[in-house]
Design a protein around this motif. Structure first.
Motif, PDB file in Angstrom:
ATOM      1  N   VAL A  69       0.840  -1.195   0.000  1.00  0.00           N
ATOM      2  CA  VAL A  69       0.000   0.000   0.000  1.00  0.00           C
ATOM      3  C   VAL A  69       0.879   1.249   0.000  1.00  0.00           C
ATOM      4  O   VAL A  69       0.611   2.218  -0.729  1.00  0.00           O
ATOM      5  N   ASN A  70       1.931   1.226   0.780  1.00  0.00           N
ATOM      6  CA  ASN A  70       2.825   2.378   0.840  1.00  0.00           C
ATOM      7  C   ASN A  70       3.519   2.612  -0.491  1.00  0.00           C
ATOM      8  O   ASN A  70       3.668   3.750  -0.944  1.00  0.00           O
ATOM      9  N   VAL A  71       3.959   1.549  -1.151  1.00  0.00           N
ATOM     10  CA  VAL A  71       4.572   1.691  -2.479  1.00  0.00           C
ATOM     11  C   VAL A  71       3.533   2.197  -3.477  1.00  0.00           C
ATOM     12  O   VAL A  71       3.835   3.013  -4.349  1.00  0.00           O
ATOM     13  N   GLY A  72       2.292   1.717  -3.329  1.00  0.00           N
ATOM     14  CA  GLY A  72       1.222   2.208  -4.197  1.00  0.00           C
ATOM     15  C   GLY A  72       1.058   3.711  -4.092  1.00  0.00           C
ATOM     16  O   GLY A  72       0.814   4.392  -5.095  1.00  0.00           O
ATOM     17  N   ARG A  73       1.182   4.244  -2.892  1.00  0.00           N
ATOM     18  CA  ARG A  73       1.102   5.702  -2.718  1.00  0.00           C
ATOM     19  C   ARG A  73       2.258   6.398  -3.435  1.00  0.00           C
ATOM     20  O   ARG A  73       2.084   7.443  -4.064  1.00  0.00           O
ATOM     21  N   LEU A  74       3.443   5.804  -3.343  1.00  0.00           N
ATOM     22  CA  LEU A  74       4.634   6.437  -3.920  1.00  0.00           C
ATOM     23  C   LEU A  74       4.589   6.490  -5.443  1.00  0.00           C
ATOM     24  O   LEU A  74       5.041   7.465  -6.046  1.00  0.00           O
ATOM     25  N   ILE A  75       4.054   5.456  -6.075  1.00  0.00           N
ATOM     26  CA  ILE A  75       4.055   5.440  -7.540  1.00  0.00           C
ATOM     27  C   ILE A  75       2.794   6.061  -8.134  1.00  0.00           C
ATOM     28  O   ILE A  75       2.630   6.091  -9.351  1.00  0.00           O
ATOM     29  N   PRO A  77       1.505   9.522  -7.511  1.00  0.00           N
ATOM     30  CA  PRO A  77       1.329  10.916  -7.059  1.00  0.00           C
ATOM     31  C   PRO A  77       0.090  11.560  -7.673  1.00  0.00           C
ATOM     32  O   PRO A  77      -0.564  12.396  -7.047  1.00  0.00           O
ATOM     33  N   GLU A  78      -0.254  11.130  -8.901  1.00  0.00           N
ATOM     34  CA  GLU A  78      -1.437  11.693  -9.562  1.00  0.00           C
ATOM     35  C   GLU A  78      -2.723  11.294  -8.831  1.00  0.00           C
ATOM     36  O   GLU A  78      -3.757  11.949  -8.972  1.00  0.00           O
ATOM     37  N   GLY A  97      -5.779  11.264  -1.355  1.00  0.00           N
ATOM     38  CA  GLY A  97      -5.734  10.004  -2.083  1.00  0.00           C
ATOM     39  C   GLY A  97      -7.103   9.469  -2.440  1.00  0.00           C
ATOM     40  O   GLY A  97      -8.087   9.709  -1.734  1.00  0.00           O
ATOM     41  N   LEU A  98      -7.175   8.738  -3.561  1.00  0.00           N
ATOM     42  CA  LEU A  98      -8.421   8.123  -4.029  1.00  0.00           C
ATOM     43  C   LEU A  98      -8.307   6.609  -4.011  1.00  0.00           C
ATOM     44  O   LEU A  98      -8.944   5.934  -3.214  1.00  0.00           O
ATOM     45  N   THR A  99      -7.463   6.055  -4.884  1.00  0.00           N
ATOM     46  CA  THR A  99      -7.331   4.592  -4.907  1.00  0.00           C
ATOM     47  C   THR A  99      -6.410   4.099  -3.801  1.00  0.00           C
ATOM     48  O   THR A  99      -6.580   2.979  -3.306  1.00  0.00           O
ATOM     49  N   VAL A 100      -5.421   4.918  -3.427  1.00  0.00           N
ATOM     50  CA  VAL A 100      -4.527   4.553  -2.323  1.00  0.00           C
ATOM     51  C   VAL A 100      -4.492   5.730  -1.345  1.00  0.00           C
ATOM     52  O   VAL A 100      -3.534   6.504  -1.312  1.00  0.00           O
ATOM     53  N   PRO A 101      -5.525   5.880  -0.524  1.00  0.00           N
ATOM     54  CA  PRO A 101      -5.602   7.030   0.375  1.00  0.00           C
ATOM     55  C   PRO A 101      -4.565   6.965   1.493  1.00  0.00           C
ATOM     56  O   PRO A 101      -3.955   5.918   1.736  1.00  0.00           O
ATOM     57  N   ASN A 102      -4.396   8.096   2.183  1.00  0.00           N
ATOM     58  CA  ASN A 102      -3.591   8.040   3.394  1.00  0.00           C
ATOM     59  C   ASN A 102      -4.379   7.334   4.492  1.00  0.00           C
ATOM     60  O   ASN A 102      -5.577   7.049   4.347  1.00  0.00           O
TER      61      ASN A 102
END
Length: 573
Positions: A69-75, A77-78, A97-102
Motif C-alpha cells: 500500500v505504501n509503495v502504491g502511494r509512492l508510484i 502521485p497523480e 488520495g483516491l485509490t490509495v488514500p492516506n
C-alpha cells in the motif's frame, strides 16, 4: 461512557431475523442493551424515524495497510491531485488520495459509509510489523490482517516432507507471532516459479524444486486450518488469476473441499475476488463471463464462500497483489508503471496502475462476472460485497455496487454505457433479480461477521453486541429503491449517523469524533511439547533461510494499538 437511545428506526438485522421492523435500540458502555436500561436524563436521544438502521458494515477484503500500500502511494502521485482535504481540529486529520488514500482517509471514508470493521487480506510475515504500524494509524474502524503462506519455503518444506502436524503447529505459531487472523493463499507456489522461471503456475503444475503442485499446497493448508479450528479458515486467491479460461481453475479449487475432512464449523475455503478468476474463453478475443458456471458450483457446494472483487468501469484503480506473475503481464498490457518486490523466502508482489473503461470489451465482461455470481447465488450468506480495493475500484463505490444489486434499472442504465458485444457473452442482461435491504444487510454485515466467526458480538444489533451501528437517511416504505436507485448510492455513501463502540463518530455524513478501534488476531492453542519442537525447528530454519533472527521476527502484543486476542481451542495433540 455515552448512553444513546435510538428511537423508531427501520431495523434490518438478519442474524436476529429482523426485517425492517420499527424498533428502539439502547446503547450503553459500548454495547447494545435493552432500551429500558437507558437513563433518559443522561442519554443522547436519536430520532431515527423514516431511517434505516443496520449493524456496522464489515469488509472482509480491502488492501488498506502494509508495504504494498505504501509503495502504491509512492508510484501514484497523480492519485493525490485534487483529493486533499485539510485537517479540521481537534478531531479530524488531513485526508488525501483516491485509490490509495492516506491512513486517515481510509478510516474516515469507511466510517462515513457506516463501516466499522475491515480486513487487510494479504500481509507477508516478515513485513507484518509494517502492516501493524499502518493499521495502528488508521482511525475509526476495527482491523485484522491475513498472513501470506502460499509460497513460504518453510510451509513448502513441511508439506513436501509430509510433516502435517508440524505444518499445523507452525501455522498456529505464525498466526500468533504475526498477530494475524487467518491464512492467505495467493497463486499457490507461484512465487517460487516466478523467481526461478519467471512465470506462474496452474493448479496441477509442479512447483520448481519441489515435488508439489498448487493443488497439494492448498489442500494441505486447508486441512491444517481445519485442525486449528480457525474462525476464517483459508482465504484463497486462485491460480491463473487474470488469464482467459481461469474459471476452470476456480471451479476446481472450489471442489477441493470435497477431498477435505471437515471437522470444524464454518466455510472450509473462501475464494476471493472471484471476478478476476471468472474468465471463460481461451483468449482475450473469445473472452466471456464464467459467472454462471461458478455460481452453479457455489450453489452445489456448501463448504465454499466467495467475494465479488467487483470492478467499477470509469474509475481509476491501482492493482496490487502478491501475484507477481500476473502484475508482470498486466504491466506489459498497460506499458505505464510497474513495481515488483520479493520478500525473502515468503512471497512476491506487484503493483500496476490501471483504469477500467466503460467501452472496453474485457472490462465490460469483468463488470458482469461479480454481479452475476451474487445474483445467481441461492445462498446470500456465502457471497460478499467487495471490490478487492483498490484492484477493482475504490471501496467508496460500494454504494454504487449496492444499487446495481438492488435495481435492474440501475444495471440497465449502466449497461447502456458499456460494450454491447461483450454483454452478449454475459448472462447479466437477462437477470431480473433485485436484492432487498435485508439482503444487503446479509452480504455486508451478517454474513461477513459469521464468516469471520465474530457473530457473537459483531454484525448484529442484539443485546450484548458491540454498539457498532449505521443509520441511513432513506425510507424504503416511501422510496421505490428499484426505480429511484440513485437514492441508494447517495444514502449509503454518507451515513446519517455512525456509532462505533457506543460513540457517535459520524453525523450528517461528517466526522464528528475520532476514535481508534481494535486489532483482532487469533492465538491457536499448541501443546507445550509441540511448541518446543516448533521453536527448535524454526531456529534451524531461520538460520538457513532468513536474514533476521527468530527473536526479531516475533511481534509483541504491545506493538499493536488496542489489541484483541481471540484464543482458539485446536485439534493439535
Amino acid at each position: 461512557m455515552t448512553q444513546i437511545l435510538i428511537k423508531n428506526g427501520l431495523v434490518y438485522d438478519p442474524l436476529n431475523s429482523i426485517n425492517g421492523e420499527v424498533m428502539d435500540l439502547g446503547v450503553k458502555d459500548g454495547r447494545i442493551v435493552d432500551p429500558s436500561e437507558i437513563n433518559l436524563s443522561e442519554a443522547i436521544v436519536v430520532d431515527a424515524s423514516g431511517k434505516v438502521v443496520l449493524p456496522g458494515g464489515i469488509d472482509i477484503h480491502s488492501h488498506i495497510a502494509g508495504p504494498k500500500v505504501n509503495v502504491g502511494r509512492l508510484i501514484r502521485p497523480e492519485d493525490h491531485y485534487m483529493t486533499n482535504v485539510p485537517h479540521k481540529p481537534p478531531f479530524k486529520r488531513a485526508e488525501t488520495g483516491l485509490t490509495v488514500p492516506n491512513v486517515f482517509r481510509f478510516g474516515y471514508d469507511y466510517a462515513r459509509m457506516g463501516y466499522t470493521l475491515v480486513a487487510e487480506p494479504a500481509t507477508p510475515p516478515l513485513k507484518t510489523r509494517h502492516t501493524h504500524e499502518e493499521l495502528n494509524a488508521i482511525p475509526m474502524i476495527d482491523k485484522m490482517a491475513f498472513v501470506l503462506v502460499d509460497s513460504n519455503w518453510i510451509v513448502l518444506d513441511l508439506i513436501q516432507e509430509s510433516r502435517r502436524d508440524m505444518l499445523t503447529a507452525y501455522l498456529a505459531w505464525l498466526l500468533y507471532a504475526t498477530k494475524t487472523y487467518s491464512l492467505k493463499i495467493v497463486d499457490a507456489g507461484s512465487d517460487v516459479a516466478w523467481m526461478i522461471k519467471g512465470k506462474g503456475l496452474g493448479l496441477d503444475d509442479q512447483v520448481p524444486g519441489y515435488s508439489l503442485t498448487p493443488r497439494d499446497i492448498i489442500k494441505a493448508i486447508a486441512e491444517s486450518a481445519q485442525q486449528l479450528n480457525l474462525p476464517h479458515k483459508v482465504h484463497v486467491h486462485c491460480n491463473r488469476l487474470g488469464y482467459p479460461g481461469n474459471y476452470l481453475v476456480t471451479m476446481e479449487t472450489m471442489n477441493l473441499t470435497k477431498d477435505l475432512k471437515i471437522i470444524s464449523e464454518g466455510s472450509a475455503l473462501h475464494v476471493t475476488h472471484v471476478q478476476f478468476t471468472g474468465y471463460k474463453g481461451d483468449s482475450w478475443g473469445s473472452l466471456e463471463s464464467g459467472g454462471e458456471d461458478i455460481a452453479n458450483v457455489l450453489n452445489a457446494n456448501p463448504y465454499v464462500t466467495l467475494d465479488m472483487g467487483q470492478v467499477i468501469p470509469g474509475r481509476p484503480a491501482t492493482t496490487m497483489t502478491a501475484d507477481a506473475p500476473f502484475e508482470f503481464v498486466l504491466y506489459h498490457l498497460t506499458r505505464w508503471k510497474w513495481s515488483t518486490t520479493d520478500t525473502e523466502v515468503e512471497t512476491a508482489s506487484g503493483i500496476v496502475p490501471y483504469k477500467y473503461k466503460k467501452k472496453s470489451y474485457v472490462n465490460t465482461i469483468q463488470w458482469a462476472i461479480g454481479l452475476e455470481v451474487v445474483l445467481l447465488s441461492r445462498d446470500l450468506w456465502r457471497v460478499f460485497l467487495t471490490t478487492d480495493h483498490p484492484n477493482g475500484g475504490p471501496f467508496i463505490d460500494y454504494p454504487v455496487v449496492m444499487s446495481w444489486l438492488m435495481s435492474r434499472k440501475a444495471r440497465e442504465d449502466f449497461m447502456a454505457k458499456l460494450n454491447r458485444k461483450a454483454l452478449k457473452r454475459c448472462v447479466i442482461p437477462s437477470l431480473d433479480r433485485e436484492l432487498t435491504l435485508y439482503d444487503i444487510a446479509i452480504i455486508t454485515r451478517a454474513s461477513p461477521a459469521k464468516l469471520l466467526g465474530l457473530e457473537r458480538f459483531k454484525g448484529h444489533l442484539g443485546i450484548g453486541a458491540d454498539a457498532d451501528i449505521a443509520i441511513y437517511d432513506i425510507d424504503p416504505r416511501i422510496v421505490d429503491l428499484s426505480k429511484d436507485y440513485e437514492r441508494i448510492s447517495k444514502a449509503f455513501r454518507r451515513a446519517y449517523m455512525t456509532i462505533k463502540g457506543g460513540e457517535i463518530i459520524v453525523k450528517g455524513g461528517e466526522i464528528v469524533k475520532q476514535v481508534y478501534g481494535r486489532t483482532l488476531y487469533v492465538k491457536p492453542e499448541i501443546p507445550k511439547d509441540m511448541v518446543l519442537e516448533v521453536e527448535g525447528y524454526l531456529n534451524s530454519a531461520f538460520k538457513k533461510y532468513y536474514s533476521i533472527s527468530l527473536r526479531n521476527f516475533f511481534i509483541e502484543d504491545r506493538e499493536l494499538r488496542n489489541p484483541m486476542e481471540i484464543p482458539l481451542k485446536t485439534n493439535l495433540r
